[in-house]
Design an enzyme around this catalytic site. Structure first.
Site, PDB file in Angstrom:
ATOM      1  CB  SER A  41     -66.240 -40.064 -47.604  1.00  0.00           C
ATOM      2  OG  SER A  41     -67.288 -39.837 -46.702  1.00  0.00           O
ATOM      3  CB  ILE A  56     -70.825 -50.142 -56.710  1.00  0.00           C
ATOM      4  CG1 ILE A  56     -71.130 -51.361 -55.842  1.00  0.00           C
ATOM      5  CG2 ILE A  56     -71.172 -50.414 -58.168  1.00  0.00           C
ATOM      6  CD1 ILE A  56     -72.579 -51.792 -55.867  1.00  0.00           C
ATOM      7  CD  GLU A  57     -71.653 -45.406 -56.529  1.00  0.00           C
ATOM      8  OE1 GLU A  57     -70.889 -45.999 -55.723  1.00  0.00           O
ATOM      9  OE2 GLU A  57     -72.853 -45.219 -56.323  1.00  0.00           O
ATOM     10  CE  LYS A 107     -58.012 -56.879 -37.238  1.00  0.00           C
ATOM     11  NZ  LYS A 107     -56.914 -57.846 -37.148  1.00  0.00           N
ATOM     12  CE  LYS A 145     -51.755 -54.580 -34.856  1.00  0.00           C
ATOM     13  NZ  LYS A 145     -52.230 -54.147 -33.566  1.00  0.00           N
ATOM     14  CB  CYS A 171     -72.457 -13.663 -57.280  1.00  0.00           C
ATOM     15  SG  CYS A 171     -73.076 -14.241 -58.860  1.00  0.00           S
ATOM     16  CG  PHE A 172     -78.100 -14.161 -54.677  1.00  0.00           C
ATOM     17  CD1 PHE A 172     -78.865 -14.071 -55.821  1.00  0.00           C
ATOM     18  CD2 PHE A 172     -78.725 -14.502 -53.482  1.00  0.00           C
ATOM     19  CE1 PHE A 172     -80.240 -14.309 -55.781  1.00  0.00           C
ATOM     20  CE2 PHE A 172     -80.090 -14.739 -53.434  1.00  0.00           C
ATOM     21  CZ  PHE A 172     -80.848 -14.642 -54.584  1.00  0.00           C
ATOM     22  CG  MET A 185     -73.828  -6.611 -57.656  1.00  0.00           C
ATOM     23  SD  MET A 185     -72.513  -6.469 -58.871  1.00  0.00           S
ATOM     24  CE  MET A 185     -73.313  -5.566 -60.195  1.00  0.00           C
ATOM     25  CG  HIS A 229     -68.398 -16.350 -57.603  1.00  0.00           C
ATOM     26  ND1 HIS A 229     -69.092 -16.482 -56.414  1.00  0.00           N
ATOM     27  CD2 HIS A 229     -69.311 -16.424 -58.582  1.00  0.00           C
ATOM     28  CE1 HIS A 229     -70.373 -16.649 -56.677  1.00  0.00           C
ATOM     29  NE2 HIS A 229     -70.537 -16.610 -57.982  1.00  0.00           N
ATOM     30  CD  GLU A 258     -66.249 -16.485 -54.045  1.00  0.00           C
ATOM     31  OE1 GLU A 258     -66.086 -15.309 -54.434  1.00  0.00           O
ATOM     32  OE2 GLU A 258     -67.326 -17.098 -54.202  1.00  0.00           O
TER      33      GLU A 258
HETATM   34  N1  GLN Z   1     -78.810 -16.546 -58.591  1.00  0.00           N
HETATM   35  C1  GLN Z   1     -78.068 -15.466 -59.144  1.00  0.00           C
HETATM   36  C2  GLN Z   1     -77.876 -15.609 -60.641  1.00  0.00           C
HETATM   37  O1  GLN Z   1     -78.004 -16.676 -61.186  1.00  0.00           O
HETATM   38  C3  GLN Z   1     -76.722 -15.326 -58.458  1.00  0.00           C
HETATM   39  C4  GLN Z   1     -75.819 -16.466 -58.725  1.00  0.00           C
HETATM   40  C5  GLN Z   1     -74.640 -16.503 -57.783  1.00  0.00           C
HETATM   41  O2  GLN Z   1     -74.652 -15.876 -56.729  1.00  0.00           O
HETATM   42  N2  GLN Z   1     -73.623 -17.260 -58.117  1.00  0.00           N
HETATM   43  O3  GLN Z   1     -77.570 -14.640 -61.280  1.00  0.00           O
END
Ligand code: GLN
Length: 542
Positions: free
Chosen positions: A13, A147-148, A188, A222, A380-381, A383, A514, A516
């Site tokens: 993988s 298998i999956e 191989k 080969k 997110c977190f 902020m 987000h 990004e």
């Molecule tokens: N844990 C925080 C929330 O649920 C931030 C989530 C995150 O950073 N994506 O609001």
């Protein structure tokens, strides 16, 4: 006419099948085709949303609110085509949907079996793809022999057979390991992997052979001989120093030319790939360097912050600098303080995160950035941590915290129980299921005139992708604004804070979404461009 290209992986993988698919998508686009990429994941989780970042890496969120595999991020970054919920499915989703139909009685008493019920479900997932696409690329997760994977391989076998060879192509990505004692690359495992694929009825027409050094003609011959292929269809896929070089190297090795040949389409000589050449040149030949600290919890697995790392690279491309990342496990600040670890960086970023562990360290990182005027970007977190820091250290609210960590006296961040989605109201109870129930996907926000955010975007209204359950508590707005933390972006109804920024700081911004996820090498996200720009200024000061 839509043609399908199925991409499987063998030997081991982590061969970069996702990148290979994304790069092929970009090459087909360069030839003027419309593409759609999708991924079939063989695991039983319904989606990766509830999986730990340590297990699965980043969860990529689409505009339409699905929590998907991080390969969809590669697809979008390489092709610019926004990924959709229905571009990723899992064995869990396929089984869930078949079992729900069974319970409803849709199968009229039939015995439900992997073949045909699960395989038909997978086939209809593939068939419903974009009818306007010239090429649909279907990546099968996992490694041939698992298998999956079997129901998925059976489904692509049947589907390819129904389409016929003029409309379907199988590409297999394999590895040629270098054995130092023998001093050679070994073919191989590739031969065995192809045999394994043939045993389920799939004969790959192109092999992409990953190797860490040049593959001799002899070895290619080969492989071609043992795998029933033309030697031109045994394509070397060597390691490269930046992922954005992959379209260029695959093209040089003839991947897209051979794909065209398979479908009987005439080749285009001198394909214009200047967009990728420019990106690679910027990355390899920058004018300076900035050092950014990423203060998080999943810092020892690079895949957990995949899009974030790439968005920072894109910010570097926009500013013509190399972005050096310093991953710091936030708990270390709780033991050793911030200064020794943060003194040498030009920007501090606290990314998304969940749960209480490490939060005190993140809050200290915010404090360090605020007090020392180091550019700060909270996502997110990150902020939410910035808001808690200001509440505690500037507003005197010692008990300020997030209800994510349990009850507290000053819930400056609290559980979101309702919000507006389009024209409807979404609501959630405390004890709701954990899977797929966050505020997910694209939501609009309105930006304050003249704010740092509005300047960066060059716009007043934006759309960004979200993934959160908790939200900054708007009732603390006035108090926090008095302390210099401006609420510069809000949901259109004014209820949900989307962006905060400091007015007394060179660059301090927290966003609830987000950014990004939408950044691309050929279109760096404005906030990453601005953040790296601020870090560059900072680097000139110190
Ligand atoms: N844990 C925080 C929330 O649920 C931030 C989530 C995150 O950073 N994506 O609001």
């Amino acid at each position: 006419m839509t043609r399908y290209i199925f991409i499987t992986g063998g030997v081991v993988s982590s061969l970069g099948k996702g990148l290979a698919s994304a790069a092929l998508g970009a090459l087909l686009q360069a030839r003027g085709y419309r593409v759609r990429l999708c991924k079939l994941d063989p695991y039983l989780n319904v989606d990766p949303g509830t999986m730990s970042p340590f297990q699965h890496g980043e969860v990529y969120v689409t505009d339409d609110g699905a929590e998907t595999d991080l390969d969809l991020g590669h697809y979008e970054r390489f092709t610019g085509v926004p990924a959709r919920a229905r571009d990723n499915t899992t064995a869990g989703q396929m089984y869930l949907s078949v079992l729900q139909k069974e319970r409803r009685g849709d199968y009229l008493g039939a015995t439900i079996q992997v073949i045909p019920h699960i395989t038909n479900e997978i086939k209809s997932f593939m068939a419903e793809k974009d009818s306007t696409a010239d090429f649909v690329l279907v990546e099968v997760g996992g490694t041939v022999g698992d298998i999956e994977s079997l129901p998925f391989l059976e489904a692509i076998r049947q589907f390819g057979n129904e389409l016929g060879p003029q409309r379907s192509l199988y590409i297999h990505v394999t590895l040629l390991p270098y054995i130092s004692t023998a001093g050679e690359l070994k073919t191989k495992p590739t031969q065995h992997s192809v045999k394994e694929l043939m045993s389920v009825g799939i004969r790959p027409s192109i092999l992409l052979c990953r190797a860490d050094r040049a593959i001799e003609e002899e070895e290619r011959r080969k492989i071609a001989l043992f795998c029933n292929l033309d030697v031109e269809n045994v394509i070397p896929a060597l390691d490269v120093s930046t992922i954005y070089e992959v379209p260029l190297t695959y093209h040089r090795e003839g991947l897209d030319r051979q794909v065209m040949a398979h479908f009987g389409i005439r080749d285009i000589p001198n394909l214009d790939l200047s967009i990728w050449e420019r990106i690679v040149k910027r990355i390899k030949d920058p004018e300076g360097e900035v050092k950014i600290a990423i203060v998080g919890k999943y810092t020892n697995l690079a895949d957990s912050y995949k899009s974030l790392n790439e968005a920072l690279v894109h910010g570097g491309i926009a500013n013509n600098v190399k972005v050096r990342l310093k991953f710091i496990e936030s708990e270390i600040f709780e033991r050793e303080g911030t200064a020794p670890h943060l003194e040498d960086v030009h920007g501090i970023l606290v990314p998304g995160g969940f749960g209480e562990r490490g939060t005190e360290g993140k809050i200290r990182a915010v404090q360090f950035a605020r007090e020392n005027k180091v550019p700060y970007f909270g996502i997110c977190f990150g902020m939410q941590m910035a808001v808690i820091e200001a509440a505690r250290n500037l507003c005197g609210l010692k008990g300020a915290s997030s209800t994510e960590f349990g009850p507290c006296s000053e819930p400056v961040v609290g559980l979101m129980t309702e919000w507006v989605k389009g024209n409807a109201l979404e609501s959630r109870q405390e004890e709701a299921d954990k899977g797929g129930t966050m505020r997910l996907g694209s939501y609009p926000a309105l930006l304050g005139k003249g704010s740092l955010a509005a300047q960066a975007y060059g716009a007043q209204a934006i759309q960004e992708r979200h993934r959160h359950r908790y939200e900054v508590n708007i009732t603390y707005k006035d108090q926090l604004e008095k302390a210099g933390l401006l609420f510069s972006g809000l949901s259109p109804d004014g209820k949900l804070p989307e962006i905060v920024e400091r007015t007394d700081h060179p660059w301090f911004l927290g966003v609830q979404f987000h950014p990004e996820l939408k950044s691309k090498p050929f279109e760096p996200h404005p906030l990453f461009t601005a953040f790296i720009g601020a870090a560059l200024k900072q680097s000139r000061l110190v």
